[in-house]
Motif scaffolding. Structure first.
Motif, short mmCIF file in Angstrom:
data_model
loop_
_atom_site.label_atom_id
_atom_site.label_comp_id
_atom_site.label_asym_id
_atom_site.label_seq_id
_atom_site.Cartn_x
_atom_site.Cartn_y
_atom_site.Cartn_z
N ARG A 192 6.02 3.40 9.07
CA ARG A 192 5.72 4.64 9.77
C ARG A 192 5.75 5.77 8.76
N CYS A 193 5.17 6.88 9.14
CA CYS A 193 5.27 8.09 8.32
C CYS A 193 6.72 8.56 8.44
N LEU A 205 2.28 16.24 7.63
CA LEU A 205 0.90 16.09 7.18
C LEU A 205 0.09 17.27 7.72
N PRO A 262 -3.79 18.16 8.03
CA PRO A 262 -5.16 17.70 7.82
C PRO A 262 -6.00 18.73 7.06
N VAL A 303 0.49 16.64 2.07
CA VAL A 303 1.72 15.96 2.49
C VAL A 303 2.89 16.74 1.89
N VAL A 335 -5.64 8.99 5.59
CA VAL A 335 -4.88 9.73 6.60
C VAL A 335 -4.83 8.91 7.89
N GLU A 336 -5.96 8.33 8.26
CA GLU A 336 -6.01 7.52 9.48
C GLU A 336 -5.09 6.31 9.37
N VAL A 380 -2.33 6.05 7.42
CA VAL A 380 -0.94 6.51 7.42
C VAL A 380 -0.51 6.93 8.82
N THR A 381 -1.34 7.68 9.52
CA THR A 381 -0.94 8.12 10.86
C THR A 381 -1.00 6.97 11.87
N GLU A 388 2.33 3.52 12.71
CA GLU A 388 3.29 3.40 13.81
C GLU A 388 2.74 2.56 14.98
#
Length: 109
Positions: free
Chosen positions: A21-22, A28, A30, A37, A54-55, A57-58, A61
């Motif tokens: 998870r982040c 973050l 965008p 970050v 980014v997609e 990393v987000t 979860e």
């Protein structure tokens, strides 16, 4: 050479077969190129250089492991090793962290 202040927190090697998870200590923001970050614990600013990263990393979860998050983000097979290297670096920096087991995962163990 300076000692790595995050070495103790990065005690485990990056394992893309597990859930991540982040970090809750990370924000973050965008941007058209990807995202800024900011890590509140280390006070370091870094960049995610593509919207696809980014997609990933987000999305960590929401997926059982890193491989599933990369696949769900639509990363081309040829690019996946580069994404795994980038995610390993993010794990070492504390941007992403192993996800604690969910209740259903903990019961299965």
């Amino acid at each position: 050479m300076e000692p790595d202040r995050d070495a103790s927190s990065a005690g485990q090697a990056f394992d893309p077969a597990r859930g991540y998870r982040c970090s809750p200590s990370v924000a973050l923001r965008p941007e058209p190129f990807g995202a800024l970050v900011y890590h509140f614990g280390t006070r370091k600013l870094s960049f995610l250089k593509t919207p696809e990263l980014v997609e990933v990393v987000t999305g960590l979860e929401r997926h059982p492991d890193v491989h599933a998050a990369i696949e769900a983000a639509g990363v081309a097979t040829a690019q996946r090793p580069a994404y795994l290297r980038a995610l390993a670096g993010l794990a070492q920096a504390g941007t992403i962290e192993p996800r604690p087991p969910r209740n259903s995962e903990a019961e299965a163990q």
